[in-house]
Design a protein around this motif. Structure first.
Motif, PDB file in Angstrom:
ATOM      1  N   UNK A 138      -5.394   5.387  -1.260  1.00  0.00           N
ATOM      2  CA  UNK A 138      -6.836   5.612  -1.370  1.00  0.00           C
ATOM      3  C   UNK A 138      -7.496   4.515  -2.191  1.00  0.00           C
ATOM      4  N   UNK A 139      -6.850   4.101  -3.284  1.00  0.00           N
ATOM      5  CA  UNK A 139      -7.446   3.069  -4.131  1.00  0.00           C
ATOM      6  C   UNK A 139      -7.509   1.729  -3.400  1.00  0.00           C
ATOM      7  N   UNK A 140      -6.499   1.450  -2.572  1.00  0.00           N
ATOM      8  CA  UNK A 140      -6.532   0.228  -1.776  1.00  0.00           C
ATOM      9  C   UNK A 140      -7.673   0.240  -0.777  1.00  0.00           C
ATOM     10  N   UNK A 141      -7.848   1.380  -0.121  1.00  0.00           N
ATOM     11  CA  UNK A 141      -8.966   1.508   0.821  1.00  0.00           C
ATOM     12  C   UNK A 141     -10.299   1.356   0.099  1.00  0.00           C
ATOM     13  N   UNK A 142     -10.378   1.899  -1.110  1.00  0.00           N
ATOM     14  CA  UNK A 142     -11.604   1.749  -1.892  1.00  0.00           C
ATOM     15  C   UNK A 142     -11.927   0.281  -2.137  1.00  0.00           C
ATOM     16  N   UNK A 143     -10.904  -0.487  -2.478  1.00  0.00           N
ATOM     17  CA  UNK A 143     -11.137  -1.908  -2.772  1.00  0.00           C
ATOM     18  C   UNK A 143     -11.568  -2.679  -1.524  1.00  0.00           C
ATOM     19  N   UNK A 144     -10.966  -2.360  -0.392  1.00  0.00           N
ATOM     20  CA  UNK A 144     -11.347  -3.043   0.848  1.00  0.00           C
ATOM     21  C   UNK A 144     -12.805  -2.740   1.161  1.00  0.00           C
ATOM     22  N   UNK A 145     -13.185  -1.467   1.057  1.00  0.00           N
ATOM     23  CA  UNK A 145     -14.577  -1.093   1.304  1.00  0.00           C
ATOM     24  C   UNK A 145     -15.518  -1.734   0.293  1.00  0.00           C
ATOM     25  N   UNK A 146     -15.062  -1.838  -0.941  1.00  0.00           N
ATOM     26  CA  UNK A 146     -15.900  -2.473  -1.954  1.00  0.00           C
ATOM     27  C   UNK A 146     -16.181  -3.927  -1.570  1.00  0.00           C
ATOM     28  N   UNK A 147     -15.135  -4.626  -1.113  1.00  0.00           N
ATOM     29  CA  UNK A 147     -15.327  -6.004  -0.669  1.00  0.00           C
ATOM     30  C   UNK A 147     -16.315  -6.105   0.469  1.00  0.00           C
ATOM     31  N   UNK A 172       0.811  -1.221   0.000  1.00  0.00           N
ATOM     32  CA  UNK A 172       0.000   0.000   0.000  1.00  0.00           C
ATOM     33  C   UNK A 172       0.844   1.272   0.000  1.00  0.00           C
ATOM     34  N   UNK A 173       2.153   1.134   0.035  1.00  0.00           N
ATOM     35  CA  UNK A 173       3.009   2.320   0.111  1.00  0.00           C
ATOM     36  C   UNK A 173       3.869   2.482  -1.141  1.00  0.00           C
ATOM     37  N   UNK A 174       3.534   1.734  -2.202  1.00  0.00           N
ATOM     38  CA  UNK A 174       4.358   1.759  -3.412  1.00  0.00           C
ATOM     39  C   UNK A 174       3.647   2.399  -4.600  1.00  0.00           C
ATOM     40  N   UNK A 175       2.451   2.954  -4.365  1.00  0.00           N
ATOM     41  CA  UNK A 175       1.771   3.693  -5.420  1.00  0.00           C
ATOM     42  C   UNK A 175       0.933   2.883  -6.380  1.00  0.00           C
ATOM     43  N   UNK A 176       0.627   1.635  -6.067  1.00  0.00           N
ATOM     44  CA  UNK A 176      -0.198   0.824  -6.960  1.00  0.00           C
ATOM     45  C   UNK A 176      -1.630   1.368  -7.012  1.00  0.00           C
ATOM     46  N   UNK A 177      -2.250   1.256  -8.170  1.00  0.00           N
ATOM     47  CA  UNK A 177      -3.623   1.715  -8.358  1.00  0.00           C
ATOM     48  C   UNK A 177      -4.545   0.501  -8.375  1.00  0.00           C
ATOM     49  N   UNK A 178      -5.192   0.260  -7.253  1.00  0.00           N
ATOM     50  CA  UNK A 178      -6.062  -0.916  -7.140  1.00  0.00           C
ATOM     51  C   UNK A 178      -7.432  -0.705  -7.775  1.00  0.00           C
ATOM     52  N   UNK A 179      -7.692   0.497  -8.259  1.00  0.00           N
ATOM     53  CA  UNK A 179      -8.938   0.739  -8.989  1.00  0.00           C
ATOM     54  C   UNK A 179      -8.784   0.507 -10.488  1.00  0.00           C
ATOM     55  N   UNK A 180      -7.585   0.141 -10.913  1.00  0.00           N
ATOM     56  CA  UNK A 180      -7.316  -0.079 -12.336  1.00  0.00           C
ATOM     57  C   UNK A 180      -7.623  -1.530 -12.715  1.00  0.00           C
ATOM     58  N   UNK A 181      -8.796  -1.734 -13.302  1.00  0.00           N
ATOM     59  CA  UNK A 181      -9.221  -3.096 -13.657  1.00  0.00           C
ATOM     60  C   UNK A 181      -8.381  -3.687 -14.776  1.00  0.00           C
ATOM     61  N   UNK A 182      -7.644  -2.855 -15.505  1.00  0.00           N
ATOM     62  CA  UNK A 182      -6.825  -3.345 -16.624  1.00  0.00           C
ATOM     63  C   UNK A 182      -5.376  -3.591 -16.221  1.00  0.00           C
TER      64      UNK A 182
END
Length: 475
Positions: free
Chosen positions: A336-345, A272-282
């Protein structure tokens, strides 16, 4: 958290007949000294695994310790009152930033029954006072770390002390062991069943039985009738392999089998500290694929999940970082995108707060009418202020309305309204690391008109300019 890679392991309906089989099994056990044969059971329908929306609050040492286990931000020098105050601050961060309602905490015999235990209970008490569910799990010592209980007598004494104190508190759950990889599947089931037998006053629906191995498969414990009525805990990590999204989904489902209604994924995590975009489905990144697969599967199967870690100092997977001193502590989301995915789950909606005013994105007059322009208003927690970010990049309110660029407008000044969700690109939004919310179709920012901060100020699209009226926080 597992530090080693586990290997991948791939009716009766009449209650009277089940009872008879179980009785016969117990008789065989008495005569032969072997475990009774398992009768497949997924437990009673009263279990609500999907109700656990949580995070792990972990010791910087990964919870494996040959001395008291101390979650990040706490100290063995803290009093009960100090721990309680610190925990209240941390838990407030988990709730406000993520929408969490569950926290998983470590225990060991070096902690329980000691002066530190007297203080550490302040964290448990703070959590339950706030309405959090608390999962207490046993971690073995660092010098052992062989996947087995270090000292059975000390382990039983620890659990007797813990259950005596919290057995009557319906918000506290007990996980006899974290990652029992040193036992065969049958040996672990025997130990878990004995734990339950030894504590008949503890309701089965307050027990989390770990999956076999590294908590990496629940099918064997799920099938054991002696463990029926308990929750099952599962762990699943992206560093266990490299897969496509679909293969990650299949991998997780194989470890669950037909036991989703009882299963809580109480450890899973990604950097979560390396800048990955977990909202990127592609994305072709393995960790992005993995986390999207896990959160999609948890949501689809109605399971609960507890992210590893919500807070652990020095861990690149941590979803929150801690700042402040003494009991004046605050948490900040690392991705933020990681938190979004956790909440989505979790299937949990949350508010969007304007950084300029600390007021919430609000559907005017609680209207459900298509075309209603949005505004900011004091955060009141109403359904008209609760937004769910979906895998399709929609921001949904009321379950069927979406944040919408009016008439597919793409120019500065376009009204932002609600409209029945239809999958259009004017209803798709990027939640960016800098706090901006930008339209996929227009590239423009969600903007509070005129940089105003008063209740009732309307929302539009506008060229992104870095203003605080274009930054938003979740929760």
């Amino acid at each position: 958290m597992a530090s080693m890679v586990p290997s991948v392991r791939r009716p009766l309906t009449a209650s009277t007949l089940v009872t008879a089989v179980t009785a016969l099994a117990m008789a065989v056990t008495a005569l032969l000294g072997t475990a009774p044969p398992a009768v497949a059971s997924t437990g009673p329908s009263t279990l609500a695994a999907g109700g656990f929306h949580g995070v792990n609050w972990a010791d910087p040492r990964d919870n494996y310790a040959d001395n008291p286990v101390v979650p990040s931000g706490l100290s063995t020098a803290d009093s009960y009152a100090t721990v309680h105050a610190k925990a209240t601050a941390v838990l407030t961060g988990f709730r406000n930033n993520l929408g969490a309602d569950t926290v998983r905490l470590p225990i060991n015999p070096y902690s329980v029954g000691t002066s530190w235990w007297n203080a550490y209970t302040g964290a448990i008490d703070a959590a339950t006072a706030m309405g959090f569910k608390v999962v207490l799990g046993y971690w073995e010592g660092l010098s052992h770390k062989d996947g087995k209980v270090d000292d059975t007598n000390a382990w039983n004494t620890m659990w007797n002390t813990v259950t005596a104190k919290y057995g009557s508190n319906g918000l506290v759950y007990f996980e006899p062991m974290n990652e029992p990889f040193g036992y065969t599947a049958s040996a672990w089931a025997n130990l878990a069943a004995q734990w339950i037998t030894d504590r008949p006053s503890i309701p089965r629906d307050r027990v989390f039985v770990s999956g076999s191995g590294y908590n990496d498969n629940v099918t064997t414990v799920c099938a054991d009738s002696r463990l029926s009525g308990t929750y099952l805990s599962l762990h699943h990590y992206g560093f266990w392999g490299t897969h496509t999204y679909n293969d990650w989904v299949t991998d997780l489902k194989n470890r669950i089998g037909g036991c989703a209604s009882r299963t809580v994924l109480d450890e899973f995590g990604s950097p979560m500290t390396t800048g990955l975009d977990y909202n990127n489905a592609s994305s072709t990144d393995n960790f992005v694929r993995y986390l999207r697969a896990d959160t999609d599967t948890v949501r689809a199967l109605g399971m609960g999940s507890v992210y590893w870690p919500g807070l652990r100092t020095g861990d690149s997977y941590t979803l929150q970082t801690l700042s402040g001193s003494g009991t004046d502590l605050t948490l900040t989301t690392t991705n933020v995108s990681g938190a979004d995915r956790i909440r989505y789950g979790w299937g949990v909606a949350s508010s969007l707060r304007s950084a300029a005013s600390n007021r919430c994105l609000d559907v005017t007059d609680r209207s459900h009418t298509d075309g209603t322009q949005l505004q900011i208003w004091d955060c009141l927690g109403g359904a008209n202020q609760q937004w769910l970010y979906t895998s399709g990049k929609q921001l949904q309110v009321y379950g069927d309305k979406c944040l919408d660029a009016y008439q597919q407008g793409r120019t500065p000044g376009t009204i932002v309204d609600i409209y029945t969700c239809n999958g259009g690109t004017n209803q798709q939004w990027n939640l960016n690391a800098d706090g901006t919310v930008t339209g996929v179709q227009s590239g423009l920012c969600l903007d509070v008109i005129g940089q105003k901060t008063a209740n009732g100020t309307k929302i539009e699209l506008y060229t992104c300019n870095g203003g605080s009226n274009q930054r938003w926080t979740r929760g």
